[in-house]
Every structure is written in structure tokens, then in C-alpha cells.
Design a protein around this motif. Structure first.
Motif, PDB file in Angstrom:
ATOM      1  N   GLN A 390       0.819  -1.209   0.000  1.00 23.12           N
ATOM      2  CA  GLN A 390       0.000   0.000   0.000  1.00 23.12           C
ATOM      3  C   GLN A 390       0.855   1.261   0.000  1.00 23.12           C
ATOM      4  N   SER A 391       2.112   1.161   0.361  1.00 20.11           N
ATOM      5  CA  SER A 391       2.936   2.377   0.464  1.00 20.11           C
ATOM      6  C   SER A 391       4.233   2.185  -0.281  1.00 20.11           C
ATOM      7  N   PRO A 392       4.250   2.206  -1.565  1.00 19.34           N
ATOM      8  CA  PRO A 392       5.475   2.128  -2.327  1.00 19.34           C
ATOM      9  C   PRO A 392       6.333   3.334  -2.026  1.00 19.34           C
ATOM     10  N   PRO A 393       7.607   3.270  -2.318  1.00 20.52           N
ATOM     11  CA  PRO A 393       8.474   4.405  -2.031  1.00 20.52           C
ATOM     12  C   PRO A 393       7.919   5.672  -2.677  1.00 20.52           C
ATOM     13  N   GLY A 394       8.074   6.715  -1.915  1.00 19.76           N
ATOM     14  CA  GLY A 394       7.572   8.007  -2.386  1.00 19.76           C
ATOM     15  C   GLY A 394       6.131   8.280  -1.914  1.00 19.76           C
ATOM     16  N   SER A 395       5.472   7.295  -1.303  1.00 24.43           N
ATOM     17  CA  SER A 395       4.092   7.524  -0.820  1.00 24.43           C
ATOM     18  C   SER A 395       4.103   8.438   0.414  1.00 24.43           C
ATOM     19  N   GLN A 396       3.094   9.260   0.494  1.00 26.63           N
ATOM     20  CA  GLN A 396       2.953  10.168   1.640  1.00 26.63           C
ATOM     21  C   GLN A 396       2.205   9.434   2.746  1.00 26.63           C
ATOM     22  N   LEU A 397       2.812   9.490   3.943  1.00 32.18           N
ATOM     23  CA  LEU A 397       2.263   8.736   5.063  1.00 32.18           C
ATOM     24  C   LEU A 397       1.868   9.692   6.193  1.00 32.18           C
ATOM     25  N   ARG A 398       0.925   9.271   6.992  1.00 35.36           N
ATOM     26  CA  ARG A 398       0.556   9.994   8.231  1.00 35.36           C
ATOM     27  C   ARG A 398       0.611   8.970   9.337  1.00 35.36           C
ATOM     28  N   ILE A 399       1.451   9.289  10.298  1.00 37.82           N
ATOM     29  CA  ILE A 399       1.656   8.360  11.390  1.00 37.82           C
ATOM     30  C   ILE A 399       0.970   8.944  12.628  1.00 37.82           C
ATOM     31  N   ARG A 400      -0.079   8.259  13.153  1.00 34.66           N
ATOM     32  CA  ARG A 400      -0.827   8.693  14.330  1.00 34.66           C
ATOM     33  C   ARG A 400      -0.200   8.063  15.560  1.00 34.66           C
ATOM     34  N   VAL A 401       0.129   8.871  16.535  1.00 36.31           N
ATOM     35  CA  VAL A 401       0.668   8.429  17.801  1.00 36.31           C
ATOM     36  C   VAL A 401      -0.291   8.855  18.902  1.00 36.31           C
ATOM     37  N   GLY A 402       0.061   8.639  20.154  1.00 32.40           N
ATOM     38  CA  GLY A 402      -0.874   8.910  21.230  1.00 32.40           C
ATOM     39  C   GLY A 402      -1.218  10.374  21.357  1.00 32.40           C
ATOM     40  N   ASP A 403      -0.283  11.257  21.062  1.00 30.05           N
ATOM     41  CA  ASP A 403      -0.570  12.674  21.272  1.00 30.05           C
ATOM     42  C   ASP A 403      -0.652  13.471  19.995  1.00 30.05           C
ATOM     43  N   GLY A 404      -0.774  12.806  18.785  1.00 33.91           N
ATOM     44  CA  GLY A 404      -0.915  13.534  17.535  1.00 33.91           C
ATOM     45  C   GLY A 404      -0.584  12.667  16.339  1.00 33.91           C
ATOM     46  N   SER A 405      -0.114  13.302  15.257  1.00 30.12           N
ATOM     47  CA  SER A 405       0.200  12.584  14.023  1.00 30.12           C
ATOM     48  C   SER A 405       1.464  13.176  13.412  1.00 30.12           C
ATOM     49  N   ILE A 406       2.144  12.318  12.613  1.00 29.55           N
ATOM     50  CA  ILE A 406       3.384  12.726  11.954  1.00 29.55           C
ATOM     51  C   ILE A 406       3.229  12.475  10.478  1.00 29.55           C
ATOM     52  N   THR A 407       3.607  13.459   9.674  1.00 31.27           N
ATOM     53  CA  THR A 407       3.565  13.288   8.219  1.00 31.27           C
ATOM     54  C   THR A 407       4.969  12.844   7.755  1.00 31.27           C
ATOM     55  N   ALA A 408       4.986  11.794   6.959  1.00 31.63           N
ATOM     56  CA  ALA A 408       6.273  11.260   6.478  1.00 31.63           C
ATOM     57  C   ALA A 408       6.134  10.751   5.065  1.00 31.63           C
ATOM     58  N   ALA A 409       7.276  10.361   4.462  1.00 30.07           N
ATOM     59  CA  ALA A 409       7.264   9.795   3.098  1.00 30.07           C
ATOM     60  C   ALA A 409       7.987   8.449   3.139  1.00 30.07           C
ATOM     61  N   ALA A 410       7.492   7.513   2.398  1.00 30.44           N
ATOM     62  CA  ALA A 410       8.111   6.163   2.356  1.00 30.44           C
ATOM     63  C   ALA A 410       9.376   6.267   1.520  1.00 30.44           C
ATOM     64  N   MET A 411      10.475   5.921   2.109  1.00 29.09           N
ATOM     65  CA  MET A 411      11.724   5.946   1.392  1.00 29.09           C
ATOM     66  C   MET A 411      11.945   4.629   0.651  1.00 29.09           C
ATOM     67  N   SER A 412      11.643   3.566   1.352  1.00 32.79           N
ATOM     68  CA  SER A 412      11.758   2.220   0.747  1.00 32.79           C
ATOM     69  C   SER A 412      10.915   1.265   1.506  1.00 32.79           C
ATOM     70  N   THR A 413      10.713   0.112   0.975  1.00 37.78           N
ATOM     71  CA  THR A 413       9.912  -0.944   1.629  1.00 37.78           C
ATOM     72  C   THR A 413      10.770  -2.188   1.730  1.00 37.78           C
ATOM     73  N   GLN A 414      10.493  -2.991   2.692  1.00 37.41           N
ATOM     74  CA  GLN A 414      11.203  -4.233   2.926  1.00 37.41           C
ATOM     75  C   GLN A 414      10.247  -5.234   3.506  1.00 37.41           C
ATOM     76  N   ARG A 415      10.150  -6.365   2.783  1.00 36.78           N
ATOM     77  CA  ARG A 415       9.252  -7.440   3.239  1.00 36.78           C
ATOM     78  C   ARG A 415       9.888  -8.117   4.411  1.00 36.78           C
ATOM     79  N   SER A 416       9.144  -8.514   5.374  1.00 40.42           N
ATOM     80  CA  SER A 416       9.671  -9.206   6.550  1.00 40.42           C
ATOM     81  C   SER A 416       9.985 -10.646   6.207  1.00 40.42           C
ATOM     82  N   ASP A 417      10.861 -11.223   7.051  1.00 41.76           N
ATOM     83  CA  ASP A 417      11.227 -12.617   6.802  1.00 41.76           C
ATOM     84  C   ASP A 417      10.062 -13.531   7.090  1.00 41.76           C
TER      85      ASP A 417
END
Length: 417
Positions: A390-417
Motif C-alpha cells: 500500500q505504500s510504495p516508495p515516495g508515498s505520503q504517510l501519516r503516522i498517528r501516535v498517542g498525542d498527535g500525528s506525523i507526516t512522512a514519506a516512504a523511502m523504501s519498503t522491505q518485506r519481513s522474513d
């Protein structure tokens, strides 16, 4: 000049002399012959030495009379002497004196009319008038309650007049009298009483008429039983009261009049009300009316007090106050019930909210976790990232934490083992 409707039996040229007229009249009168005639004697003119006596015989009902010429011996042979006013029958022959043109009656016999015969005639007349309805109580008129003027027919200076006036004035001083004095005995009584009755009956101010006499013998009271007087009384428009003081016999007048009084004094009492008695009656009536009014006022006052003692009248606002209190109590009850329900619901909501909070992501985020969402390029709503696809590199992300949200960009993706 003869009336136009009559035609003389002779002409002006053949006019009769006076002697022929008188002789003709005498001839006509002589044809009557001997007659019995009844009447009342007046003007008896006789002396023992006279050959003839001269009397006047008057009609008992009307003002008519005839002179009698009677041998003095006939009067002397009577068992009782004649007096003015005696009722008699005479046997005689009408005689016309041609010398003076005077009519008289030559009498050969005179008889007194006995009391028994007079009473029999009175009873016969009484039966006749009763059969004609003159005694009927239905035709008798009521006397006025308070006469303003009383007509009085009585003898001049008589005791009857004094009794009526004294008693009437003592009973009601304001009463007025119209007095006509007439003969109350003798041949002139009937015509004079009838004339007085006519005058008073035609007087509009006279309310009642009293015919009064202070009693007497049967012969004295005969005029008050004459037929002409009875019919005159019956035709009168004003109420008539008879006051002939006599007992036990009563003249026919007592039966024809509207009211019979035993005496003139009794007549005054029956015609004129007693002012003292009337005042006493008024005082009694006034006392009764005052008592009735006071009783009515007392009953009405008691009724008002009873009404005022009722709660609704003692405190007219009480029903409203009671209703207001009832409404206030009901409102408090409703308010209490609603508050109770609200508290229950609030407690339930708080419990549910606690459960939601415990189970919701906010609690997880508060413990250090975060939620990553990708913002699609087409501008649609953010999506929770659950896969790296859902988030290929270059995708704009919003990260919600307990006290707000953070806007970020996907630099790269890595599948888990």
C-alpha cells in the motif's frame, strides 16, 4: 191655537161657551158612578155643627190628590176619629162643580185600612218583587270600602240624622255627607224620598246612599213598603242602605236595598269604617310585615354565613393553591424521576465509554503504538497501512501516535522474513 195634529170637533164660529164645556165634563165624570178609592188622608177640616166636612185624599206613591166632601155625620159614626196620615178607603162618586170648574168626590162611606190588611198587601208585594228578582243577592252591589261622600235621606232634625252623623264622624272624621231632609211619614214621604234618591244617585261624588228613619208603627212605616219606592231603589246606580230602626217587622225596602241596617247607628257603622280599627289593622299588618322581613333577613344572613363557612368561600384561592401544590409535587416527582433516569443513563454511558476507551486504538497508542496511514494520490481518504504494497516508495504517510500525528514519506519498503 190647536195643535196641528189634532182636529177640533167644531169650528171657530161654533166655539162652545164655558158652561157647555163644564156641563159636558160633568156628564162624562158622572158616568163613572160610585167608586171605592184608597189613599191617605190629609187636611181634615171638620166641625160638629157643619153639615159637611172637607178632606183631602192623597195618593201614597205620587204627588196627586183629590178633595173629598163628606157628611159630618159619617165621620161622627166612625169607631175611631180620623187623623192626618190615616190610610183609608172611601166609597164615593166623582163630582164636577160646573160653577167653578172644580173636581171633587162626594163620599158616603169611609173605612180605615186595617193593619192585617196592610200587612197582607205588603207580603203580596214582597212575593211579587221577589219573583221579579229584585231581592236576588247577585244584583246587590258591594259598598265602597272608604266612601268619600255619603248621601243621607232622613227627616229634618231627626234622631236618625243625629245618630248617623255622630257615629260616622266619630269613626272617620274626614267623611262628608250630602243630606236631604224629607218627610218620613205620611202621604208625601214616597215622592219626596224618590226625588231625593234621584238627586243623590245622579251626583257623581256620592258613593253610597242611606235612607234612615228611627222606627215607628206599622202604619208609620207603610211608605217604605210602597212599590214605586222599591222600583226606584232597584234602578239606582249607587249602592243604597236601608236604616229603618224597627223590629221585628221590616218594610219591603230592607229586601230591595243593597244592605239592611238594623238602626241608623248600625248603618253608620256599616258604611263608614272605624279609623281606630283601621289603624290597628294597619299596625298589625305593619308588625307582621316587619316580622316577616326580619325573619327573611335572618334566614338570608344565616344562609350567607353557611356559605361563607364553606372552605371554597372562606378562602377562594384555596382550590388554586391546592392545584398549584399538586402540580408542584407532580413536577418535583417528574424531575426526580428524570434525574434518576439521567443519572442511570450517564452511568451507563460512562461505563460504555470506559469500555470503548479500553478497547479503542487510543489506549493502544498511549502505550507506544502508532497507526500508519497512507494518503492516496487521488485525494481520497487516508487508509490504514496493513501491507507494504500500500505504500510504495515516495508515498505520503501519516503516522498517528498517542498525542498527535506525523507526516512522512516512504523511502523504501522491505518485506519481513
Amino acid at each position: 191655537m190647536a195643535p196641528r195634529s189634532s182636529t177640533p170637533s167644531n169650528s171657530q164660529e161654533t166655539a162652545w161657551p164655558v158652561h157647555r164645556l163644564n156641563e159636558s165634563i160633568k156628564g162624562w165624570i158622572d158616568r163613572l158612578g160610585w167608586l171605592w178609592v184608597e189613599g191617605q188622608l190629609t187636611q181634615i177640616n171638620t166641625k160638629p155643627r157643619w153639615r159637611f166636612s172637607y178632606l183631602t185624599l192623597r195618593d201614597t206613591e205620587v204627588e196627586q190628590s183629590i178633595e173629598l166632601t163628606c157628611p159630618t155625620s159619617v165621620l161622627q159614626e166612625l169607631s175611631s176619629p180620623l187623623n192626618d196620615g190615616d190610610r183609608v178607603v172611601v166609597c164615593g162618586r166623582p163630582d164636577f162643580y160646573v160653577g167653578r170648574g172644580r173636581l171633587s168626590m162626594r163620599v158616603s162611606e169611609i173605612r180605615h185600612v186595617g193593619v192585617g190588611q196592610l200587612l197582607a198587601r205588603i207580603e203580596a208585594l214582597r212575593r211579587t218583587l221577589a219573583a221579579e228578582g229584585l231581592f236576588d243577592p247577585a244584583r246587590k252591589r258591594r259598598l265602597p270600602y272608604l266612601p268619600q261622600k255619603v248621601g243621607l235621606i232622613t227627616g229634618r232634625g231627626s234622631a236618625a240624622e243625629r245618630d248617623v252623623l255622630s257615629v260616622a264622624n266619630a269613626r272617620w272624621p274626614a267623611v262628608q255627607f250630602e243630606i236631604i231632609n224629607t218627610a218620613v211619614q205620611g202621604a208625601s214621604t214616597v215622592p219626596q224620598v224618590m226625588e231625593a234618591l234621584k238627586r243623590l244617585d245622579h251626583n257623581p261624588s256620592v258613593d253610597v246612599i242611606i235612607i234612615a228613619r228611627g222606627g215607628g208603627s206599622v202604619e208609620d212605616l207603610l211608605p217604605f213598603s210602597e212599590e214605586a219606592l222599591q222600583r226606584a231603589v232597584a234602578q239606582a246606580r249607587t249602592p243604597v242602605v236601608s236604616a229603618i230602626g224597627h223590629e221585628p217587622d221590616n218594610p219591603v225596602l230592607d229586601n230591595v236595598t243593597d244592605l239592611r241596617a238594623a238602626t241608623p247607628t248600625d248603618a253608620a257603622k256599616k258604611v263608614v269604617p272605624d279609623v281606630a280599627e283601621e289603624r290597628a289593622v294597619l299596625e298589625q299588618a305593619r308588625a307582621r310585615m316587619a316580622g316577616a322581613l326580619r325573619g327573611w333577613e335572618r334566614r338570608e344572613r344565616e344562609g350567607l354565613n353557611a356559605l361563607r363557612s364553606r372552605p371554597v368561600l372562606a378562602d377562594p384561592m384555596r382550590p388554586i393553591t391546592q392545584r398549584r401544590e399538586e402540580i408542584e409535587r407532580a413536577r418535583n416527582l417528574i424531575r426526580r424521576d428524570i434525574s434518576y433516569l439521567l443519572r442511570g443513563e450517564q452511568s451507563q454511558v460512562a461505563g460504555l465509554r470506559g469500555q470503548v476507551s479500553a478497547l479503542g486504538p487510543a489506549a493502544t497508542l498511549a502505550r507506544g503504538y502508532s497507526v500508519v496511514q497512507v494518503l492516496p494520490r487521488d485525494g481520497s481518504g487516508p487508509e490504514v497501512v496493513t501491507s507494504i504494497a500500500q505504500s510504495p516508495p515516495g508515498s505520503q504517510l501519516r503516522i498517528r501516535v498517542g498525542d498527535g500525528s506525523i507526516t512522512a514519506a516512504a523511502m523504501s519498503t522491505q518485506r519481513s522474513d
